[in-house]
Design a protein around this motif. Structure first.
Motif, PDB file in Angstrom:
ATOM      1  N   ILE A   1      55.007 115.599  38.352  1.00  0.00           N
ATOM      2  CA  ILE A   1      54.341 114.798  39.387  1.00  0.00           C
ATOM      3  C   ILE A   1      55.239 114.667  40.612  1.00  0.00           C
ATOM      4  O   ILE A   1      54.785 114.829  41.746  1.00  0.00           O
ATOM      5  N   ALA A   2      56.516 114.372  40.396  1.00  0.00           N
ATOM      6  CA  ALA A   2      57.453 114.222  41.511  1.00  0.00           C
ATOM      7  C   ALA A   2      57.558 115.517  42.301  1.00  0.00           C
ATOM      8  O   ALA A   2      57.569 115.511  43.537  1.00  0.00           O
ATOM      9  N   PHE A   3      57.635 116.659  41.606  1.00  0.00           N
ATOM     10  CA  PHE A   3      57.755 117.953  42.271  1.00  0.00           C
ATOM     11  C   PHE A   3      56.504 118.246  43.100  1.00  0.00           C
ATOM     12  O   PHE A   3      56.594 118.601  44.277  1.00  0.00           O
ATOM     13  N   ALA A   4      55.324 118.099  42.492  1.00  0.00           N
ATOM     14  CA  ALA A   4      54.069 118.381  43.206  1.00  0.00           C
ATOM     15  C   ALA A   4      53.901 117.461  44.402  1.00  0.00           C
ATOM     16  O   ALA A   4      53.471 117.896  45.485  1.00  0.00           O
ATOM     17  N   ASN A   5      54.261 116.205  44.232  1.00  0.00           N
ATOM     18  CA  ASN A   5      54.140 115.240  45.316  1.00  0.00           C
ATOM     19  C   ASN A   5      55.078 115.588  46.468  1.00  0.00           C
ATOM     20  O   ASN A   5      54.698 115.540  47.640  1.00  0.00           O
ATOM     21  N   LYS A   6      56.315 115.961  46.144  1.00  0.00           N
ATOM     22  CA  LYS A   6      57.283 116.306  47.184  1.00  0.00           C
ATOM     23  C   LYS A   6      56.855 117.574  47.917  1.00  0.00           C
ATOM     24  O   LYS A   6      56.982 117.664  49.141  1.00  0.00           O
ATOM     25  N   LYS A   7      56.330 118.566  47.179  1.00  0.00           N
ATOM     26  CA  LYS A   7      55.823 119.788  47.808  1.00  0.00           C
ATOM     27  C   LYS A   7      54.710 119.449  48.800  1.00  0.00           C
ATOM     28  O   LYS A   7      54.665 119.978  49.903  1.00  0.00           O
TER      29      LYS A   7
ATOM     30  N   LYS B   1      51.226 107.871  42.710  1.00  0.00           N
ATOM     31  CA  LYS B   1      50.573 108.915  41.920  1.00  0.00           C
ATOM     32  C   LYS B   1      50.737 108.627  40.425  1.00  0.00           C
ATOM     33  O   LYS B   1      49.789 108.763  39.649  1.00  0.00           O
ATOM     34  N   GLU B   2      51.944 108.212  40.001  1.00  0.00           N
ATOM     35  CA  GLU B   2      52.174 107.888  38.589  1.00  0.00           C
ATOM     36  C   GLU B   2      51.299 106.723  38.146  1.00  0.00           C
ATOM     37  O   GLU B   2      50.752 106.748  37.044  1.00  0.00           O
ATOM     38  N   ILE B   3      51.149 105.708  38.994  1.00  0.00           N
ATOM     39  CA  ILE B   3      50.297 104.563  38.665  1.00  0.00           C
ATOM     40  C   ILE B   3      48.848 105.021  38.516  1.00  0.00           C
ATOM     41  O   ILE B   3      48.144 104.596  37.592  1.00  0.00           O
ATOM     42  N   SER B   4      48.420 105.904  39.385  1.00  0.00           N
ATOM     43  CA  SER B   4      47.057 106.433  39.309  1.00  0.00           C
ATOM     44  C   SER B   4      46.825 107.169  37.991  1.00  0.00           C
ATOM     45  O   SER B   4      45.784 106.994  37.339  1.00  0.00           O
ATOM     46  N   VAL B   5      47.789 107.970  37.576  1.00  0.00           N
ATOM     47  CA  VAL B   5      47.678 108.707  36.307  1.00  0.00           C
ATOM     48  C   VAL B   5      47.611 107.740  35.131  1.00  0.00           C
ATOM     49  O   VAL B   5      46.812 107.915  34.208  1.00  0.00           O
ATOM     50  N   ILE B   6      48.431 106.702  35.160  1.00  0.00           N
ATOM     51  CA  ILE B   6      48.441 105.710  34.073  1.00  0.00           C
ATOM     52  C   ILE B   6      47.122 104.945  34.024  1.00  0.00           C
ATOM     53  O   ILE B   6      46.585 104.687  32.944  1.00  0.00           O
ATOM     54  N   LYS B   7      46.569 104.598  35.180  1.00  0.00           N
ATOM     55  CA  LYS B   7      45.283 103.901  35.207  1.00  0.00           C
ATOM     56  C   LYS B   7      44.169 104.785  34.647  1.00  0.00           C
ATOM     57  O   LYS B   7      43.313 104.315  33.903  1.00  0.00           O
ATOM     58  N   GLU B   8      44.190 106.066  35.010  1.00  0.00           N
ATOM     59  CA  GLU B   8      43.195 106.990  34.474  1.00  0.00           C
ATOM     60  C   GLU B   8      43.304 107.084  32.957  1.00  0.00           C
ATOM     61  O   GLU B   8      42.297 107.106  32.247  1.00  0.00           O
TER      62      GLU B   8
END
Length: 145
Positions: A57-63, A100-107
């Motif tokens: 997630i961190a890599f995709a977000n930074k890209k 983004k991590e919070i969104s994944v956890i909520k899903e």
């Protein structure tokens, strides 16, 4: 048995490295950078990093951030101001990654809730049990096994 390269502390450090990355980002460059900064004998593989969702997630977000951000470097002249600008960029990347991590956890939570309902679990019973307080654990008086 394979050597464990990425533990909890090194994972945090790797995510910090990704958040503060400047310039073009690729898996190959990141693997070399991580290996050098963590003092590893061998270069960590991309596949090792891809086993960890938060690193992916961190890599995709930074890209994504690097792709959206213009590359023209501003020469401010004031070192303190430039350092503050870099700090702001790093914090923005970290904030975006955490959102983004919070969104994944909520899903994931909604998916679990739906599946519990689908399989006829008593939601009141599940809620009462899932919200139980954790037991106290005194690590200081714990005996080695």
């Amino acid at each position: 048995m394979p050597k464990i390269v990425i533990d909890r502390d090194s994972k945090k450090e790797i995510i910090r490295m990704i958040d503060s990355w400047k310039g073009k980002l690729s898996w190959e460059e990141l693997c070399i950078y991580i290996s050098n900064n963590l003092g590893l004998d061998n270069i960590v593989s991309r596949h090792t990093l891809l086993r960890h969702d938060d690193i992916k997630i961190a890599f995709a977000n930074k890209k994504k951030i690097l792709k959206e951000t213009p590359t023209n470097n501003i020469d401010i002249g004031d070192k303190a101001l430039e350092k503050a600008y870099e700090r702001i960029k790093t914090l923005e990347a970290k904030n975006s990654r955490l959102e983004k991590e919070i969104s994944v956890i909520k899903e994931q939570f909604v998916r679990w809730q739906h599946n519990l309902y689908k399989y006829n679990y008593d939601m009141n019973l599940v809620k009462s049990r899932i919200d139980e307080v954790l037991p106290d654990f005194d690590r200081a008086n714990r005996k080695n096994r």
